[in-house]
Design a protein around this motif. Structure first.
Motif, PDB file in Angstrom:
ATOM      1  N   PRO A 109      52.220  -3.993  19.315  1.00  0.00           N
ATOM      2  CA  PRO A 109      50.818  -4.322  19.579  1.00  0.00           C
ATOM      3  C   PRO A 109      50.272  -5.382  18.614  1.00  0.00           C
ATOM      4  O   PRO A 109      49.426  -6.195  19.001  1.00  0.00           O
ATOM      5  CB  PRO A 109      50.079  -2.994  19.448  1.00  0.00           C
ATOM      6  CG  PRO A 109      51.035  -2.031  18.853  1.00  0.00           C
ATOM      7  CD  PRO A 109      52.405  -2.573  19.035  1.00  0.00           C
ATOM      8  N   VAL A 110      50.764  -5.413  17.392  1.00  0.00           N
ATOM      9  CA  VAL A 110      50.346  -6.443  16.436  1.00  0.00           C
ATOM     10  C   VAL A 110      50.858  -7.802  16.909  1.00  0.00           C
ATOM     11  O   VAL A 110      50.116  -8.793  16.914  1.00  0.00           O
ATOM     12  CB  VAL A 110      50.859  -6.135  15.006  1.00  0.00           C
ATOM     13  CG1 VAL A 110      50.482  -7.260  14.041  1.00  0.00           C
ATOM     14  CG2 VAL A 110      50.328  -4.795  14.512  1.00  0.00           C
ATOM     15  N   GLN A 111      52.107  -7.850  17.360  1.00  0.00           N
ATOM     16  CA  GLN A 111      52.690  -9.095  17.862  1.00  0.00           C
ATOM     17  C   GLN A 111      51.917  -9.615  19.075  1.00  0.00           C
ATOM     18  O   GLN A 111      51.663 -10.812  19.192  1.00  0.00           O
ATOM     19  CB  GLN A 111      54.152  -8.880  18.246  1.00  0.00           C
ATOM     20  CG  GLN A 111      55.067  -8.566  17.089  1.00  0.00           C
ATOM     21  CD  GLN A 111      56.482  -8.224  17.561  1.00  0.00           C
ATOM     22  OE1 GLN A 111      56.876  -8.545  18.675  1.00  0.00           O
ATOM     23  NE2 GLN A 111      57.235  -7.557  16.695  1.00  0.00           N
ATOM     24  N   PRO A 155      45.996  -4.348  28.381  1.00  0.00           N
ATOM     25  CA  PRO A 155      45.389  -3.236  29.100  1.00  0.00           C
ATOM     26  C   PRO A 155      46.079  -1.922  28.718  1.00  0.00           C
ATOM     27  O   PRO A 155      47.295  -1.837  28.778  1.00  0.00           O
ATOM     28  CB  PRO A 155      45.649  -3.591  30.563  1.00  0.00           C
ATOM     29  CG  PRO A 155      46.916  -4.397  30.538  1.00  0.00           C
ATOM     30  CD  PRO A 155      46.951  -5.094  29.199  1.00  0.00           C
ATOM     31  N   THR A 156      45.295  -0.962  28.302  1.00  0.00           N
ATOM     32  CA  THR A 156      45.826   0.359  27.963  1.00  0.00           C
ATOM     33  C   THR A 156      45.019   1.413  28.691  1.00  0.00           C
ATOM     34  O   THR A 156      43.861   1.202  29.018  1.00  0.00           O
ATOM     35  CB  THR A 156      45.750   0.671  26.452  1.00  0.00           C
ATOM     36  OG1 THR A 156      44.381   0.633  26.062  1.00  0.00           O
ATOM     37  CG2 THR A 156      46.538  -0.303  25.625  1.00  0.00           C
ATOM     38  N   LYS A 199      50.475 -11.508  28.108  1.00  0.00           N
ATOM     39  CA  LYS A 199      49.844 -12.382  29.108  1.00  0.00           C
ATOM     40  C   LYS A 199      48.987 -11.626  30.120  1.00  0.00           C
ATOM     41  O   LYS A 199      48.214 -12.239  30.859  1.00  0.00           O
ATOM     42  CB  LYS A 199      50.922 -13.171  29.865  1.00  0.00           C
ATOM     43  CG  LYS A 199      51.580 -14.246  29.031  1.00  0.00           C
ATOM     44  CD  LYS A 199      52.614 -14.999  29.854  1.00  0.00           C
ATOM     45  CE  LYS A 199      53.205 -16.155  29.076  1.00  0.00           C
ATOM     46  NZ  LYS A 199      54.183 -16.911  29.875  1.00  0.00           N
ATOM     47  N   LYS A 200      49.102 -10.297  30.169  1.00  0.00           N
ATOM     48  CA  LYS A 200      48.446  -9.506  31.220  1.00  0.00           C
ATOM     49  C   LYS A 200      46.941  -9.696  31.312  1.00  0.00           C
ATOM     50  O   LYS A 200      46.384  -9.698  32.400  1.00  0.00           O
ATOM     51  CB  LYS A 200      48.753  -8.020  31.044  1.00  0.00           C
ATOM     52  CG  LYS A 200      49.831  -7.554  31.967  1.00  0.00           C
ATOM     53  CD  LYS A 200      49.969  -6.073  31.985  1.00  0.00           C
ATOM     54  CE  LYS A 200      51.060  -5.727  32.978  1.00  0.00           C
ATOM     55  NZ  LYS A 200      51.812  -4.585  32.644  1.00  0.00           N
ATOM     56  N   THR A 201      46.251  -9.853  30.191  1.00  0.00           N
ATOM     57  CA  THR A 201      44.786  -9.958  30.226  1.00  0.00           C
ATOM     58  C   THR A 201      44.309 -11.358  30.570  1.00  0.00           C
ATOM     59  O   THR A 201      43.146 -11.549  30.908  1.00  0.00           O
ATOM     60  CB  THR A 201      44.179  -9.570  28.869  1.00  0.00           C
ATOM     61  OG1 THR A 201      44.662 -10.473  27.878  1.00  0.00           O
ATOM     62  CG2 THR A 201      44.509  -8.141  28.497  1.00  0.00           C
ATOM     63  N   GLY A 202      45.197 -12.349  30.449  1.00  0.00           N
ATOM     64  CA  GLY A 202      44.790 -13.732  30.682  1.00  0.00           C
ATOM     65  C   GLY A 202      43.997 -14.302  29.520  1.00  0.00           C
ATOM     66  O   GLY A 202      43.553 -15.445  29.553  1.00  0.00           O
ATOM     67  N   ALA A 205      45.247   5.596  24.443  1.00  0.00           N
ATOM     68  CA  ALA A 205      45.519   5.090  23.100  1.00  0.00           C
ATOM     69  C   ALA A 205      46.662   5.848  22.446  1.00  0.00           C
ATOM     70  O   ALA A 205      46.704   7.077  22.465  1.00  0.00           O
ATOM     71  CB  ALA A 205      44.276   5.192  22.236  1.00  0.00           C
ATOM     72  N   SER A 206      47.594   5.079  21.886  1.00  0.00           N
ATOM     73  CA  SER A 206      48.716   5.672  21.164  1.00  0.00           C
ATOM     74  C   SER A 206      49.144   4.706  20.066  1.00  0.00           C
ATOM     75  O   SER A 206      48.660   3.567  19.998  1.00  0.00           O
ATOM     76  CB  SER A 206      49.885   5.934  22.106  1.00  0.00           C
ATOM     77  OG  SER A 206      50.492   4.712  22.475  1.00  0.00           O
ATOM     78  N   LEU A 207      50.058   5.142  19.243  1.00  0.00           N
ATOM     79  CA  LEU A 207      50.579   4.302  18.171  1.00  0.00           C
ATOM     80  C   LEU A 207      51.317   3.084  18.737  1.00  0.00           C
ATOM     81  O   LEU A 207      51.385   2.040  18.095  1.00  0.00           O
ATOM     82  CB  LEU A 207      51.521   5.139  17.294  1.00  0.00           C
ATOM     83  CG  LEU A 207      51.727   4.694  15.861  1.00  0.00           C
ATOM     84  CD1 LEU A 207      50.410   4.537  15.112  1.00  0.00           C
ATOM     85  CD2 LEU A 207      52.615   5.682  15.121  1.00  0.00           C
ATOM     86  N   ASP A 208      51.809   3.200  19.974  1.00  0.00           N
ATOM     87  CA  ASP A 208      52.564   2.115  20.603  1.00  0.00           C
ATOM     88  C   ASP A 208      51.692   1.039  21.246  1.00  0.00           C
ATOM     89  O   ASP A 208      52.195  -0.012  21.638  1.00  0.00           O
ATOM     90  CB  ASP A 208      53.511   2.674  21.671  1.00  0.00           C
ATOM     91  CG  ASP A 208      54.596   3.552  21.062  1.00  0.00           C
ATOM     92  OD1 ASP A 208      54.971   3.316  19.900  1.00  0.00           O
ATOM     93  OD2 ASP A 208      55.046   4.483  21.755  1.00  0.00           O
ATOM     94  N   ASN A 209      50.379   1.296  21.392  1.00  0.00           N
ATOM     95  CA  ASN A 209      49.516   0.293  22.029  1.00  0.00           C
ATOM     96  C   ASN A 209      48.199   0.080  21.282  1.00  0.00           C
ATOM     97  O   ASN A 209      47.254  -0.475  21.832  1.00  0.00           O
ATOM     98  CB  ASN A 209      49.252   0.639  23.498  1.00  0.00           C
ATOM     99  CG  ASN A 209      48.508   1.946  23.673  1.00  0.00           C
ATOM    100  OD1 ASN A 209      47.856   2.445  22.759  1.00  0.00           O
ATOM    101  ND2 ASN A 209      48.600   2.510  24.862  1.00  0.00           N
ATOM    102  N   SER A 210      48.139   0.510  20.033  1.00  0.00           N
ATOM    103  CA  SER A 210      46.921   0.366  19.233  1.00  0.00           C
ATOM    104  C   SER A 210      47.258  -0.218  17.873  1.00  0.00           C
ATOM    105  O   SER A 210      48.383  -0.088  17.390  1.00  0.00           O
ATOM    106  CB  SER A 210      46.254   1.728  19.032  1.00  0.00           C
ATOM    107  OG  SER A 210      45.917   2.311  20.267  1.00  0.00           O
ATOM    108  N   ILE A 211      46.254  -0.877  17.274  1.00  0.00           N
ATOM    109  CA  ILE A 211      46.401  -1.404  15.929  1.00  0.00           C
ATOM    110  C   ILE A 211      45.147  -1.062  15.133  1.00  0.00           C
ATOM    111  O   ILE A 211      44.111  -0.712  15.698  1.00  0.00           O
ATOM    112  CB  ILE A 211      46.652  -2.931  15.920  1.00  0.00           C
ATOM    113  CG1 ILE A 211      45.495  -3.697  16.570  1.00  0.00           C
ATOM    114  CG2 ILE A 211      47.972  -3.267  16.580  1.00  0.00           C
ATOM    115  CD1 ILE A 211      45.652  -5.215  16.517  1.00  0.00           C
TER     116      ILE A 211
END
Length: 191
Positions: free
Chosen positions: A74-76, A30-31, A110-113, A34-40
Motif C-alpha cells: 500500500p505504501v508503494q 479502492p478498499t 491505476k484503479k482509481t485513475g 481496512a487491513s494491514l494489506d491495504n492501509s498505511i
C-alpha cells in the motif's frame, strides 16, 4: 488493532514522509475492508494532499525517493500515485521511472485513475483569491440581475450559508430573497 499494527510497522511515523505528528490510518482506495494489506499510517499533511483537500507541495513529497522503496504494497501504491501526479517535476519523473511495481500492484495503483490527475487542485475562491468553504458567508461586489426572475441582487448583499457547486469551482449557490440562485465566484468576496 489495526492502528497499533500500523504504528509498529511504521515505527510510529508517516509511511510516506516520516512525520511523527497527527498520524492516522489511510485506507488505500479502492478498499472495502481496512487491513494491514491495504492501509498505511499517514500524517494529516499527506492526507490532505492525497485527498485533494489541500494544494500539493512538491517539496513535501521529495522524501518519496526513499519511502517508495517500502516493502509494503500500500505504501508503494500511494507513492506511485503521488509521483504520477507530480510527474512534471524532474525528480518525481526520475523516481517514477525507477519504481518497479509488479503487474498486480500496478493495476491496483491505476484503479482509481488518480495518477492521471495533475498536481494542482482547483478550489472555490472569491474575487480576491480567498478559499471558500461550504457554509461561508459572502458579500456581492456587483449588482446582479437574476436570470428568469425579477430579483436584482444588489451590490453589498450578504449571502449566508453558501453551498459550493461540486463540479464548477467558479460557481456557488446561495439564497437571495428566499430564492436559491447560482452566483459566479468572481462577483463575491468572503464576508
Amino acid at each position: 488493532m489495526l492502528l497499533d499494527d500500523l504504528k509498529n510497522r511504521s515505527e510510529n511515523q508517516c509511511e510516506l514522509c516520516r512525520s511523527t505528528e497527527n498520524l492516522d490510518i489511510y485506507e488505500v482506495p479502492p478498499t472495502s475492508n481496512a487491513s494491514l494489506d491495504n492501509s498505511i499510517l499517514i500524517c494529516s499533511v499527506c492526507k490532505g494532499q492525497i485527498e485533494k483537500t489541500e494544494q500539493i507541495d512538491p517539496e513535501h513529497w521529495k522524501v518519496l525517493g526513499e519511502t517508495m522503496w517500502s516493502e509494503h504494497l500500500p505504501v508503494q501504491v500511494v507513492a506511485w500515485r503521488m509521483l504520477s501526479r507530480l510527474r512534471n517535476e524532474a525528480w518525481a519523473a526520475n523516481n517514477l521511472d525507477i519504481l518497479y511495481l509488479d503487474d498486480e500492484t500496478l493495476e491496483w495503483a491505476k484503479k482509481t485513475g488518480d495518477h492521471e490527475a495533475e498536481a494542482t487542485v482547483e478550489f472555490h475562491q472569491d474575487s480576491n483569491g480567498t478559499r471558500l468553504f461550504e457554509g461561508d458567508t459572502v458579500v456581492l461586489i456587483k449588482t446582479l440581475d437574476v436570470k428568469g426572475s425579477s430579483i436584482s441582487a444588489k451590490l453589498g448583499t450578504v449571502v449566508k450559508n453558501i453551498r459550493l457547486v461540486p463540479d464548477n469551482t467558479e460557481q456557488i449557490e446561495g439564497k437571495i430573497e428566499g430564492q436559491t440562485i447560482v452566483i459566479l465566484t468572481k462577483y463575491l468576496r468572503k464576508g
